[in-house]
Write an enzyme that holds these catalytic residues in place. Structure first.
Site, short mmCIF file in Angstrom:
data_model
loop_
_atom_site.label_atom_id
_atom_site.label_comp_id
_atom_site.label_asym_id
_atom_site.label_seq_id
_atom_site.Cartn_x
_atom_site.Cartn_y
_atom_site.Cartn_z
N TYR A 1 -58.07 -23.38 84.09
CA TYR A 1 -58.32 -23.56 85.52
C TYR A 1 -59.84 -23.59 85.73
O TYR A 1 -60.49 -22.54 85.82
CB TYR A 1 -57.73 -22.42 86.34
CG TYR A 1 -56.22 -22.37 86.44
CD1 TYR A 1 -55.41 -23.40 85.97
CD2 TYR A 1 -55.61 -21.27 87.03
CE1 TYR A 1 -54.04 -23.34 86.07
CE2 TYR A 1 -54.22 -21.21 87.14
CZ TYR A 1 -53.44 -22.24 86.66
OH TYR A 1 -52.08 -22.16 86.77
N PHE B 1 -45.98 -24.42 92.65
CA PHE B 1 -45.75 -25.41 93.71
C PHE B 1 -44.70 -24.94 94.71
O PHE B 1 -43.97 -25.73 95.29
CB PHE B 1 -45.36 -26.77 93.14
CG PHE B 1 -46.42 -27.42 92.30
CD1 PHE B 1 -47.75 -27.05 92.41
CD2 PHE B 1 -46.09 -28.42 91.40
CE1 PHE B 1 -48.74 -27.66 91.64
CE2 PHE B 1 -47.07 -29.04 90.62
CZ PHE B 1 -48.38 -28.65 90.74
N LEU C 1 -45.28 -23.93 97.53
CA LEU C 1 -45.71 -24.45 98.83
C LEU C 1 -45.91 -25.96 98.77
O LEU C 1 -46.59 -26.53 99.62
CB LEU C 1 -47.00 -23.76 99.29
CG LEU C 1 -46.95 -22.24 99.36
CD1 LEU C 1 -48.23 -21.69 99.97
CD2 LEU C 1 -45.74 -21.76 100.15
N GLY C 2 -45.32 -26.58 97.78
CA GLY C 2 -45.42 -28.04 97.67
C GLY C 2 -46.45 -28.50 96.67
O GLY C 2 -46.24 -29.47 95.96
N GLY C 3 -47.60 -27.81 96.65
CA GLY C 3 -48.64 -28.16 95.69
C GLY C 3 -49.15 -29.57 95.82
O GLY C 3 -49.70 -30.13 94.88
N THR D 1 -44.74 -31.93 97.02
CA THR D 1 -43.57 -31.90 97.89
C THR D 1 -44.03 -31.66 99.32
O THR D 1 -44.69 -30.65 99.60
CB THR D 1 -42.59 -30.78 97.48
OG1 THR D 1 -42.20 -30.98 96.12
CG2 THR D 1 -41.35 -30.80 98.36
N LEU E 1 -43.78 -30.41 102.89
CA LEU E 1 -42.97 -29.43 103.60
C LEU E 1 -42.75 -29.89 105.04
O LEU E 1 -43.27 -29.31 106.00
CB LEU E 1 -43.64 -28.05 103.57
CG LEU E 1 -43.78 -27.39 102.20
CD1 LEU E 1 -44.40 -26.01 102.34
CD2 LEU E 1 -42.43 -27.30 101.50
#
Length: 298
Positions: free
Chosen positions: A72, A223, A225-227, A230, A232
């Site tokens: 990261y 993900f 929270l969708g990342g 996706t 939301l």
């Protein structure tokens, strides 16, 4: 909070319940992901002072499980370095998880997976970066950062199991795995956690979530929270959010906590405002009507 009417005293800890990680360490089921602290992988660099403040505030707000990785990093910042600057010496009740497997060069390209003979070096790199003698939890991430790759992970996981026996790792996890790969890993050494993709609008891994709950294994969604992958934007999600005076992101966090007792949420952010919002979601309680609207997609 900027976008929710949830009552949140700034310094109150969340109340999401706890999980016995590996049957030995008690952690709150709402933690913090450090992936965004360095800035975007192919975008603006992060700000050191802000990233340090976010990491410290996460712990102040009750996060006791922090997810990171040596891979990261942005052009100028590394998540492990930022966590060390923010939190070292680490509070005794904070557990830091890292991941090894994907190899990423200095340009940011994810170019390969570590071979078995490279994994010790990757573990030692995390030890050095974080400034610790033992890593609390190490996930073997398979398939780089792409979808599931149904290949054997046995030889690589056995290396991590040996490093655990050596005392460099306390607990082992796997990431981005199939049920078969989890079974293979468990045949080699105890698995304390699984980190796979899963969320309220992305429930393809539902069966493995339930398997982990039955086995006493933590399931730590990425993900959730969708990342950015996706959206939301479900009508039912909007209805539940309005009912609770919350945001869709907060409902996504609360849904995971309600969905399975094995889920430990690790939402990441580099924003203090979003951090406050995420941690406040730990005090949301979804009822049966909410869960019926949001569903359990298989």
């Amino acid at each position: 909070m900027t976008s929710s009417s949830i009552d949140s005293a700034p310094d109150s800890a969340p109340a999401p319940g706890t999980f016995e990680l590996g049957g030995t360490v008690t952690i709150p089921r709402l933690g913090f992901g450090a992936m965004q602290l360095p800035g975007r992988w192919s975008g603006p660099a992060g700000d050191t002072a802000n990233a340090v403040a976010v990491a410290r505030r996460a712990v102040e707000l009750g996060a006791r499980h922090i997810d990171t990785a040596a891979f990261y990093f942005s052009d100028t910042h590394r998540a492990n370095d930022l966590l060390r600057e923010a939190l070292y010496p680490y509070p005794a009740d904070v557990t830091i998880a890292t991941k090894v497997g994907p190899l990423r060069d200095e340009t940011g390209e994810m170019y390969a997976e570590a071979r078995p003979d490279q994994l010790r070096g990757e573990v030692e790199r995390n030890l050095e970066d974080l400034g610790v003698d033992v890593l609390d939890l190490v996930h073997l991430r398979v398939g780089q950062l792409g979808p599931h790759v149904p290949e054997s992970l046995g030889e690589r996981f056995a290396v991590l199991a040996a490093l655990r026996e050596e005392g460099l790792i306390r607990q082992l996890g796997v990431s981005n795995v199939t049920a078969g790969q989890l079974a293979e890993a468990r045949s080699i050494a105890p698995v304390a956690a699984v980190q796979n993709r899963f969320g309220v609008l992305d429930q393809a891994d539902a069966a493995l979530v339930d398997e982990c709950a039955d086995a006493g294994i933590a399931y730590m969604p990425f993900f959730a929270l969708g990342g950015g992958h996706t959206d939301l934007s479900s009508e039912n999600l909007r209805k539940v959010a309005e009912r609770h005076g919350a945001t869709a992101f907060q409902i996504a966090i609360a849904w995971g906590l309600a969905r399975s007792p094995s889920i430990v949420q690790i939402p990441g952010t580099a924003s203090l405002a979003h951090l406050e919002e995420n941690m406040a979601a730990g005090r949301l309680t979804l009822d049966e009507a909410d869960m019926a609207l949001l569903g359990r997609r298989q």
